[in-house]
Design a protein around this motif. Structure first.
Motif, PDB file in Angstrom:
ATOM      1  N   THR A 211       0.689  -1.288   0.064  1.00 44.59           N
ATOM      2  CA  THR A 211      -0.049  -0.073   0.113  1.00 44.59           C
ATOM      3  C   THR A 211       0.932   1.261  -0.038  1.00 44.59           C
ATOM      4  N   SER A 213       2.919   1.796  -2.437  1.00 41.83           N
ATOM      5  CA  SER A 213       3.355   1.968  -3.621  1.00 41.83           C
ATOM      6  C   SER A 213       2.956   3.310  -4.203  1.00 41.83           C
ATOM      7  N   PRO A 214       3.586   4.016  -5.112  1.00 41.23           N
ATOM      8  CA  PRO A 214       2.868   5.313  -5.834  1.00 41.23           C
ATOM      9  C   PRO A 214       1.709   4.783  -6.490  1.00 41.23           C
ATOM     10  N   GLN A 215       0.843   5.969  -6.853  1.00 34.20           N
ATOM     11  CA  GLN A 215      -0.394   5.428  -7.328  1.00 34.20           C
ATOM     12  C   GLN A 215      -0.477   5.035  -8.633  1.00 34.20           C
ATOM     13  N   ASN A 216       0.486   5.216  -9.323  1.00 28.58           N
ATOM     14  CA  ASN A 216       0.497   4.862 -10.785  1.00 28.58           C
ATOM     15  C   ASN A 216       0.680   3.183 -10.728  1.00 28.58           C
ATOM     16  N   LEU A 218      -0.188   1.230  -8.079  1.00 27.38           N
ATOM     17  CA  LEU A 218      -1.507   0.695  -7.590  1.00 27.38           C
ATOM     18  C   LEU A 218      -2.457   0.411  -8.846  1.00 27.38           C
ATOM     19  N   VAL A 219      -2.684   1.570  -9.389  1.00 27.72           N
ATOM     20  CA  VAL A 219      -3.591   1.410 -10.804  1.00 27.72           C
ATOM     21  C   VAL A 219      -3.145   0.370 -11.642  1.00 27.72           C
TER      22      VAL A 219
END
Length: 251
Positions: A211, A213-216, A218-219
């Motif tokens: 959790t 991790s960078p948003q990109n 995670l996406v």
């Protein structure tokens, strides 16, 4: 008009061009004492392995080590177990290298550091257990990396913190079919922190999504497998020579 500072910088760069490691700087005789198997030619250089599976590079027809025009190096299925020192020295034209389907159990520190143009590196299907934290140092142009179908150890033992520090251009990462990367202890905290260009990642089954991790990232994970649960990644362990924190004195 250029400012004085810009003019001075331009003059300095012209007088001090960037240094590149040339074949002449390698100063290593790559020819194995007991070569075995077929040779793979790339840019006039022959790559062979010895009886133990160690990859060597023979000198070219002129007796040198330059490999001009070597842009793709297909070394898959070559029964490689490891690398001779500096075997990839000065291969700064190679854009793609395929080391899949070998028997490379681990990747040491900085074996590819002079392959500055490398964009695709295939390391899948090796039975690989661990990568050194500096394994991908200086691979600033790397876009595609395959590590699937291995047995990378969990909790930072196989993929240590700092592994992706220099691979900021990475867009595609394949980690699937690593059965040992499972559960909530699969990844070390911050392992994906620098992968801000990542758009596609295949995660191992039964692992989890760090959790932090960078948003990109995670996406990208959710796009490929939305069923993976989130988890708090394993904290980074301090160096072995670091002082052990002591509890505060009471009273």
């Amino acid at each position: 008009m250029l400012s004085l500072a810009s003019l001075v910088l331009a003059c300095f760069l012209a007088a001090h061009p960037a240094q590149r490691v040339s074949a002449a700087d390698c100063e290593v005789d790559f020819t194995p004492a007991q070569p075995t198997g077929n040779a793979i030619d790339c840019g006039g250089c022959n790559f062979r392995r010895d009886a133990n599976g160690v990859l060597y590079r023979n000198r070219n027809a002129d007796g040198g080590l330059a490999c001009p025009g070597c842009t793709s190096l297909p070394l898959f299925g070559f029964v490689i177990t490891g690398f001779a020192p500096n075997v990839f020295c000065s291969l700064d034209e190679v854009v793609e290298m395929d080391l899949s389907d070998n028997a490379i159990g681990s990747i040491p520190s900085e074996p590819f550091e002079e392959m500055s143009a490398l964009k695709t590196l295939k390391l899948h299907s090796n039975g690989m257990r661990a990568l050194d934290s500096n394994a991908f140092d200086d691979l600033n142009e790397l876009v595609n990396l395959t590590l699937h179908d291995n047995v990378l150890e969990p909790a930072g033992a196989g993929m240590p913190y700092g592994l992706f520090d220099d691979t900021k251009a990475l867009e595609n990462l394949e980690l699937n079919d690593n059965p040992t990367l499972n559960g909530t202890q699969a990844f070390v905290s911050g392992i994906f922190a620098n992968l801000l260009e990542l758009t596609s990642i295949d995660m191992p089954e039964d692992s989890c999504v760090p959790t932090d991790s960078p948003q990109n990232v995670l996406v990208a994970i959710a796009a490929n497998d939305p069923t993976l649960p989130g988890c708090i990644a394993t904290p980074v362990s301090p160096p072995t020579d670091a002082p052990v924190p002591q509890p505060a004195a009471s009273g």
